[in-house]
Design an enzyme around this catalytic site. Structure first.
Site, short mmCIF file in Angstrom:
data_model
loop_
_atom_site.label_atom_id
_atom_site.label_comp_id
_atom_site.label_asym_id
_atom_site.label_seq_id
_atom_site.Cartn_x
_atom_site.Cartn_y
_atom_site.Cartn_z
N LYS A 171 -20.87 -36.56 41.35
CA LYS A 171 -19.60 -37.28 41.38
C LYS A 171 -19.85 -38.73 40.98
O LYS A 171 -20.99 -39.21 41.10
CB LYS A 171 -18.97 -37.20 42.78
CG LYS A 171 -19.62 -38.11 43.82
CD LYS A 171 -18.77 -38.15 45.07
CE LYS A 171 -19.29 -39.17 46.03
NZ LYS A 171 -19.10 -40.56 45.67
N ASP A 200 -21.05 -32.13 45.34
CA ASP A 200 -20.48 -32.97 46.40
C ASP A 200 -21.41 -32.78 47.59
O ASP A 200 -21.32 -31.77 48.29
CB ASP A 200 -19.06 -32.55 46.73
CG ASP A 200 -18.41 -33.47 47.77
OD1 ASP A 200 -19.16 -34.18 48.47
OD2 ASP A 200 -17.17 -33.47 47.90
N HIS A 201 -22.30 -33.74 47.83
CA HIS A 201 -23.37 -33.50 48.81
C HIS A 201 -22.83 -33.29 50.22
O HIS A 201 -23.50 -32.69 51.06
CB HIS A 201 -24.39 -34.65 48.78
CG HIS A 201 -23.89 -35.93 49.36
ND1 HIS A 201 -23.18 -36.86 48.63
CD2 HIS A 201 -23.99 -36.45 50.62
CE1 HIS A 201 -22.88 -37.89 49.39
NE2 HIS A 201 -23.35 -37.67 50.60
N GLU A 239 -18.56 -46.32 57.49
CA GLU A 239 -19.90 -46.84 57.25
C GLU A 239 -20.01 -48.24 57.86
O GLU A 239 -19.04 -49.01 57.81
CB GLU A 239 -20.21 -46.91 55.76
CG GLU A 239 -20.20 -45.55 55.06
CD GLU A 239 -20.51 -45.69 53.58
OE1 GLU A 239 -21.67 -45.49 53.19
OE2 GLU A 239 -19.57 -46.00 52.82
N HIS A 263 -14.94 -36.21 49.08
CA HIS A 263 -15.43 -35.81 50.40
C HIS A 263 -14.28 -35.46 51.36
O HIS A 263 -14.26 -34.39 51.96
CB HIS A 263 -16.26 -36.93 51.03
CG HIS A 263 -17.46 -37.31 50.24
ND1 HIS A 263 -18.15 -36.43 49.44
CD2 HIS A 263 -18.13 -38.49 50.15
CE1 HIS A 263 -19.17 -37.06 48.88
NE2 HIS A 263 -19.18 -38.30 49.30
#
Length: 509
Positions: A171, A200-201, A239, A263
């Protein structure tokens, strides 16, 4: 028993037997970048260390860095030793390194790709990789057309009978619907759809996959997983870090394109989808696409969305600077570092239930979670004082950093009085399982080499996600700058107002 015949079906159904990749070569473009050094190369080593890569495996790094073979081996060794999840073992590294090669060159250089084709072919002959090649494009999307054209020109995309060629794309898949379609058209010219793996991890994380297990392997949750019991859903990716060294990529992209489009909308789809007919890629993707096509935006985007940009403040005991003071960020940047929005899902299961999505940098702590907040009991026989400290029941799936599931409900406080207070039951992976969860990239790289696509979104999902986000981005572009919020807090005041209008409030993880 003497003379007994082994039961092949029993062995085939034994889930303890690992899936092991077959003979293959993985070509990694952008091998000197942060993603490759900190995630991809360590993940490949971890797969080898767990016995999930065959001896007939090769790895080729391609980059413009002026390195000799031994320079690349040393750099890869150091990256693996520093960032690998599993213990470093010299014997595993020695076997893996025998199949590692490096090709130096520019992406537009025909000669460099001819050398790449020769190197891969030579490695194929030496290691017996069966002509199976995967190409991992850890590069900015604007470079994809050049690489794909070179791969096709050099003959690397045409497999021999019985072999395969696959391409892995990181991505972002475009920056809006039009660019996503243009990007896909370029990829389609070279690779068939079944050979394209869009990474998409987040979908490789154990807890994300556990959403499906939680819902469909249990009778406890699915009966209340609907508008009859759920008041609203909150999906958060917070984050505590700033933009860091990603300024060149991040500015102009922003929090919504970077996180919500992929995500968080993928998480929404997993939470809201109907039970698939099987655990095959097509069945899962079909249900996710139904959800994404049913997502609705609030009629008033000013009231139903919020965006912000972090200002200077304190992150714990450390004083941090304003986004506009970060290295590489223009002083007049209007890029948001916080984004929140209210979405609906127009299906029989979810009609009327709001889904609140939020993401941001420099927030109170690092956390990713999905929270189903349930409706209050329709009749409360307790006095108001007895339940003054009782909130809504909630089921919270924690994706990071402490993976697990929490169930919040009311319980009587010990004592003579009838006082009801919130309590929680916690499941954590670390306490319940002896084996640590694999890193997301381990799972995804292994799936690419095996050819197993359930965790990879296809183009239809990408386009549906952009159809949801594009109107929001267009509205924001026409309506001034993002609101500032102090670093270390939980975002701008407009985000709190977004929920307050509905008589709700954000969870404070």
């Amino acid at each position: 028993m003497p003379g007994a015949v082994p039961n092949p079906l029993r062995n085939a159904l034994d889930r303890r037997l690992p899936r092991i990749a077959g003979p293959s070569v993985l070509v990694l473009f952008g091998v000197t970048g942060d993603l490759a050094q900190k995630k991809l190369l360590p993940a490949i080593y971890d797969l080898a260390n767990r016995g999930l890569l065959p001896p007939a495996f090769g790895l080729v790094g391609f980059a413009r860095r002026d390195w000799e073979h031994q320079d690349f081996i040393r750099q890869t060794h150091d990256a693996v030793r520093e960032h690998a999840r599993t213990p470093f073992r010299e014997e595993v590294w020695r076997q893996l390194s025998e199949g590692i090669r490096f090709v130096q060159g520019e992406l537009h250089d025909d000669e460099a790709f001819d050398k790449l084709a020769h190197t891969v072919g030579e490695l194929d002959h030496q290691r017996g990789t069966g002509g199976n090649y995967g190409f991992y494009l850890s590069l900015p999307p604007k470079l994809f057309p050049t690489v794909l054209k070179q791969l096709k020109r050099s003959g690397l995309t045409e497999p021999d009978p019985g072999a395969w060629r696959r391409v892995v794309i990181e991505k972002p898949f475009g920056h809006d619907l039009e660019s996503a379609r243009d990007l896909n058209a370029v990829v389609d010219e070279v690779f068939p759809p079944q050979s394209v793996f869009r990474i998409d991890h987040y979908l490789g994380k154990e807890t994300v996959q556990n959403i499906m297990a939680l819902r469909f392997a249990n009778t406890l949750f699915e009966p209340v997983w609907n508008r009859g019991y759920v008041d609203h859903v909150q999906i958060t990716m917070a984050e505590d870090i700033g933009v860091g060294g990603r300024a060149g990529y991040y500015d102009g992209i922003g929090a919504a394109r970077d996180v919500i489009q992929n995500h968080l909308l993928q998480l929404l789809a997993l939470v809201a989808m109907e039970e698939p007919v099987s655990f095959t890629a097509d069945a899962i993707r079909t249900e996710k696409e139904k959800v994404l096509s049913a997502v609705t935006l609030p009629p008033d985007l000013a009231a139903g969305t919020a965006r912000g940009q972090y200002a200077a403040g304190w992150q714990g005991s450390t004083e941090v600077r304003d986004y506009l003071e970060e290295e590489g960020i223009p002083s007049d940047s209007a890029t948001e570092t916080y984004a929140a929005m209210k979405l609906g899902v127009n299906t029989r299961r979810w009609a009327g239930v709001p889904f609140y999505l939020r993401t941001g940098k420099r927030l109170g702590r690092r956390v990713t979670e999905v929270a189903l907040v349930f409706q209050r009991a329709p009749h409360q026989m307790f006095s108001r004082g007895d339940v003054s400290e009782l909130g809504e029941n909630a089921l919270v799936v924690r994706i990071q950093p402490d993976e697990g599931v929490t169930l919040r409900f009311g319980s009587k406080v010990p004592g003579a009085a009838m006082e009801v207070r919130d309590v929680t039951m916690d499941f954590t992976y670390g306490q319940s399982f002896t084996e640590a969860s694999p890193e997301a990239y381990e799972r995804l790289i292994l799936d690419v080499l095996i050819g197993d696509p359930p965790l990879f979104p296809r183009q239809e999902e990408v386009e549906l996600s952009w159809k949801i986000l594009d109107p929001v981005e267009e509205f924001w572009a026409k309506n001034g700058r993002p609101e500032q919020y102090e670093a270390g807090t939980w975002g701008p005041a407009s985000a709190d107002e977004l929920l307050a209008r509905d008589g709700r409030q954000w969870r404070r993880p």
